[in-house]
Design a protein around this motif. Structure first.
Motif, PDB file in Angstrom:
ATOM      1  N   SER A 299       0.827  -1.205   0.000  1.00  0.00           N
ATOM      2  CA  SER A 299       0.000   0.000   0.000  1.00  0.00           C
ATOM      3  C   SER A 299       0.862   1.255   0.000  1.00  0.00           C
ATOM      4  N   ALA A 300       0.383   2.299  -0.668  1.00  0.00           N
ATOM      5  CA  ALA A 300       1.144   3.549  -0.763  1.00  0.00           C
ATOM      6  C   ALA A 300       1.129   4.344   0.532  1.00  0.00           C
ATOM      7  N   SER A 301       0.269   3.961   1.470  1.00  0.00           N
ATOM      8  CA  SER A 301       0.240   4.623   2.775  1.00  0.00           C
ATOM      9  C   SER A 301      -0.315   3.650   3.800  1.00  0.00           C
ATOM     10  N   ILE A 302       0.046   3.857   5.051  1.00  0.00           N
ATOM     11  CA  ILE A 302      -0.463   3.028   6.139  1.00  0.00           C
ATOM     12  C   ILE A 302      -0.709   3.924   7.355  1.00  0.00           C
ATOM     13  N   VAL A 303      -1.408   3.381   8.344  1.00  0.00           N
ATOM     14  CA  VAL A 303      -1.691   4.128   9.572  1.00  0.00           C
ATOM     15  C   VAL A 303      -0.949   3.478  10.732  1.00  0.00           C
ATOM     16  N   LEU A 304      -0.202   4.290  11.480  1.00  0.00           N
ATOM     17  CA  LEU A 304       0.405   3.843  12.728  1.00  0.00           C
ATOM     18  C   LEU A 304      -0.466   4.323  13.892  1.00  0.00           C
ATOM     19  N   ASP A 305      -0.505   3.539  14.961  1.00  0.00           N
ATOM     20  CA  ASP A 305      -1.402   3.838  16.081  1.00  0.00           C
ATOM     21  C   ASP A 305      -0.623   3.882  17.395  1.00  0.00           C
ATOM     22  N   GLY A 306      -0.680   5.019  18.083  1.00  0.00           N
ATOM     23  CA  GLY A 306      -0.023   5.174  19.375  1.00  0.00           C
ATOM     24  C   GLY A 306      -1.002   5.197  20.525  1.00  0.00           C
ATOM     25  N   GLN A 328      12.480   9.184   3.547  1.00  0.00           N
ATOM     26  CA  GLN A 328      11.655  10.105   4.342  1.00  0.00           C
ATOM     27  C   GLN A 328      10.216  10.080   3.855  1.00  0.00           C
ATOM     28  N   PRO A 329       9.268   9.736   4.745  1.00  0.00           N
ATOM     29  CA  PRO A 329       7.858   9.706   4.347  1.00  0.00           C
ATOM     30  C   PRO A 329       7.195  11.054   4.581  1.00  0.00           C
ATOM     31  N   ALA A 330       5.962  11.187   4.120  1.00  0.00           N
ATOM     32  CA  ALA A 330       5.117  12.307   4.520  1.00  0.00           C
ATOM     33  C   ALA A 330       4.265  11.823   5.686  1.00  0.00           C
ATOM     34  N   LEU A 331       4.225  12.607   6.768  1.00  0.00           N
ATOM     35  CA  LEU A 331       3.504  12.216   7.974  1.00  0.00           C
ATOM     36  C   LEU A 331       2.318  13.153   8.182  1.00  0.00           C
ATOM     37  N   LEU A 332       1.122  12.629   8.025  1.00  0.00           N
ATOM     38  CA  LEU A 332      -0.098  13.420   8.157  1.00  0.00           C
ATOM     39  C   LEU A 332      -0.641  13.204   9.569  1.00  0.00           C
ATOM     40  N   GLN A 333      -0.456  14.218  10.440  1.00  0.00           N
ATOM     41  CA  GLN A 333      -0.760  14.020  11.843  1.00  0.00           C
ATOM     42  C   GLN A 333      -1.216  15.310  12.510  1.00  0.00           C
ATOM     43  N   THR A 334      -1.856  15.167  13.662  1.00  0.00           N
ATOM     44  CA  THR A 334      -2.145  16.281  14.573  1.00  0.00           C
ATOM     45  C   THR A 334      -1.685  15.860  15.965  1.00  0.00           C
ATOM     46  N   SER A 335      -1.322  16.811  16.797  1.00  0.00           N
ATOM     47  CA  SER A 335      -0.703  16.501  18.080  1.00  0.00           C
ATOM     48  C   SER A 335      -1.643  15.797  19.057  1.00  0.00           C
ATOM     49  N   THR A 336      -2.948  15.935  18.865  1.00  0.00           N
ATOM     50  CA  THR A 336      -3.895  15.314  19.788  1.00  0.00           C
ATOM     51  C   THR A 336      -4.387  13.953  19.307  1.00  0.00           C
ATOM     52  N   ASN A 337      -3.988  13.565  18.118  1.00  0.00           N
ATOM     53  CA  ASN A 337      -4.428  12.293  17.540  1.00  0.00           C
ATOM     54  C   ASN A 337      -3.314  11.256  17.663  1.00  0.00           C
ATOM     55  N   PRO A 338      -3.554  10.137  18.341  1.00  0.00           N
ATOM     56  CA  PRO A 338      -2.499   9.133  18.483  1.00  0.00           C
ATOM     57  C   PRO A 338      -2.164   8.406  17.185  1.00  0.00           C
ATOM     58  N   LYS A 339      -2.993   8.594  16.161  1.00  0.00           N
ATOM     59  CA  LYS A 339      -2.762   7.913  14.899  1.00  0.00           C
ATOM     60  C   LYS A 339      -2.145   8.859  13.868  1.00  0.00           C
ATOM     61  N   VAL A 340      -1.375   8.299  12.950  1.00  0.00           N
ATOM     62  CA  VAL A 340      -0.753   9.071  11.894  1.00  0.00           C
ATOM     63  C   VAL A 340      -0.847   8.288  10.591  1.00  0.00           C
ATOM     64  N   THR A 341      -1.044   9.004   9.502  1.00  0.00           N
ATOM     65  CA  THR A 341      -0.984   8.384   8.178  1.00  0.00           C
ATOM     66  C   THR A 341       0.411   8.594   7.619  1.00  0.00           C
ATOM     67  N   VAL A 342       1.042   7.499   7.232  1.00  0.00           N
ATOM     68  CA  VAL A 342       2.393   7.541   6.668  1.00  0.00           C
ATOM     69  C   VAL A 342       2.287   7.332   5.162  1.00  0.00           C
ATOM     70  N   ASP A 343       2.661   8.341   4.395  1.00  0.00           N
ATOM     71  CA  ASP A 343       2.658   8.237   2.935  1.00  0.00           C
ATOM     72  C   ASP A 343       4.066   7.959   2.448  1.00  0.00           C
ATOM     73  N   PHE A 344       4.223   6.922   1.633  1.00  0.00           N
ATOM     74  CA  PHE A 344       5.540   6.536   1.125  1.00  0.00           C
ATOM     75  C   PHE A 344       5.845   7.327  -0.155  1.00  0.00           C
ATOM     76  N   VAL A 345       6.113   8.610   0.022  1.00  0.00           N
ATOM     77  CA  VAL A 345       6.227   9.529  -1.108  1.00  0.00           C
ATOM     78  C   VAL A 345       7.542   9.393  -1.866  1.00  0.00           C
ATOM     79  N   ASN A 346       8.520   8.712  -1.296  1.00  0.00           N
ATOM     80  CA  ASN A 346       9.807   8.578  -1.966  1.00  0.00           C
ATOM     81  C   ASN A 346      10.023   7.205  -2.591  1.00  0.00           C
TER      82      ASN A 346
END
Length: 384
Positions: A299-306, A328-346
């Motif tokens: 997949s071109a992106s995945i979600v990590l969960d904290g 280096q990926p693109a990290l789509l995140q907000t500080s209050t959300n434990p989850k992040v979307t990781v885009d494999f842009v490279n």
């Protein structure tokens, strides 16, 4: 050094048998559970005798000795000639089996055999100490080695359970230090604690190197990589954690508070120190935990969960960062959300990401580094 010589020197150091028992009580890994908060979780307000304390330690040594002996030989300790008789309800060790501990990274089988011999020696030593002082050793209580459903199915299972036993033992043993007044006994206790710490460190290094996931036992637990970030089970000022007897029993009774049996001891332990207390709350520590810890994906992106991260003081903020050494990926995140979307842009390859959490007091914690291997269809995995 010979066990007989050890006992002779301890007795010589003590002015009477009761003094002897209070000193020898620290001469085992399990005896550590008698430190600060000795009576926590117990149903009586009468202070325990020195024999009570030492017999509590013997319960724990029976458990560790059975675990390592069954895993390495397929036999129980009494089948190898270790006495399990004494006062209280005698029971057998059930469950478990010999484990194939062969791997290319560590001589795990030889290491486990050494630890098994050490734990059997601890059982015999405590029994001899009690008998020499005119006290009755407790019998081995019934032990269910399959209490957690893991430990004997594979090398990874064995190391997972061994890590738990060793870290609990070390944190408990540290609690015995305030009880020691004799410099001679303290010297022996320090050497025994050093030996137990070597056991723990070796097991933790294997867990980390082999990438075996672990989970928190309670709020005093400090996880090794890949689930944690500490190779050593030490706190922020470089000291071992401590646990009371009730907190130790909380863990070995299957994470149940205010009970007298369960988990590895289905009928309870023998002796007067037999009731669990509430465990150390996991929210008492700040710990960054992220899942998954590694992944190969098309997949071109995945979600990590904290979401499993814990806070010692107030709510957490979350920051995912790129770790040098990978793409280096693109990290789509907000500080209050434990989850992040990781885009494999490279493009295809390995991406390294880490979670940093900060609690309300400003305390931070870093997770283990997450390795994400992006290999879309038609690409070849890069050599490592």
């Amino acid at each position: 050094m010979a066990k007989g010589r050890f006992l002779e020197e301890v007795i010589a150091e003590a002015p009477n048998r009761r003094r002897f028992l209070s000193k020898i009580a620290v001469a085992s890994a399990g005896a550590a559970a008698i430190g600060a908060g000795l009576m926590e979780g117990q149903t009586t307000t009468t202070p325990p005798t020195d024999a009570d304390i030492l017999n509590f330690a013997l319960n724990l040594e029976y458990l560790e000795a059975e675990f390592y002996t069954v895993a390495t030989t397929g036999k129980t300790i009494d089948q190898l000639g270790i006495s399990i008789t004494g006062s209280g309800n005698q029971g057998a060790a059930t469950g478990g089996k010999m484990v194939n501990l062969t791997n290319s990274s560590f001589p795990t089988s030889a290491i486990a055999m050494e630890i098994a011999a050490d734990e059997r020696s601890h059982v015999t030593l405590i029994q001899q100490a009690l008998t020499a002082a005119g006290a009755q050793p407790i019998a081995q209580p019934a032990i269910n080695l399959d209490a957690l459903g893991i430990g004997f199915g594979s090398l990874a299972e064995f190391l997972t359970l061994a890590r738990a036993f060793e870290d609990v033992g070390v944190t408990a043993y540290a609690g015995a230090a305030p009880l020691i007044s004799s410099s001679a006994i303290l010297g022996y206790a320090a050497r025994i604690l050093a030996a137990e710490a070597e056991h723990a460190s070796n097991i933790r290094l294997q867990v980390a190197t082999l990438g075996i996931p672990t989970t928190l036992l309670d709020g005093a637990d400090i996880l090794p990589p890949p689930s944690g970030q500490n190779y050593f089970s030490l706190n922020s000022v470089g000291l071992a954690q401590t646990r009371t007897p009730g907190q130790v029993l909380f863990i070995v009774y299957g994470s149940m508070a205010n009970v007298t049996s369960g988990g590895f001891f289905p009928n309870g332990v023998n002796g007067t120190l037999n009731t669990s207390s509430a465990g150390v709350s996991i929210t008492n520590i700040t710990n960054a935990i992220v899942t998954p810890t590694s992944l190969t994906t098309k997949s071109a992106s995945i979600v990590l969960d904290g979401s499993a991260s814990t806070s010692a003081s107030g709510s957490l903020t979350y920051q995912y960062v790129f770790v040098p050494g990978g793409l280096q990926p693109a990290l789509l995140q907000t500080s209050t959300n434990p989850k992040v979307t990781v885009d494999f842009v490279n493009g295809p390859g390995v991406y390294l990401v880490q979670l940093i959490v900060t609690d309300a007091s400003g305390t931070t914690s870093k997770s283990a580094v997450v390795m994400l291997n992006y290999q879309p269809s038609g690409t070849t995995s890069p050599s490592q």
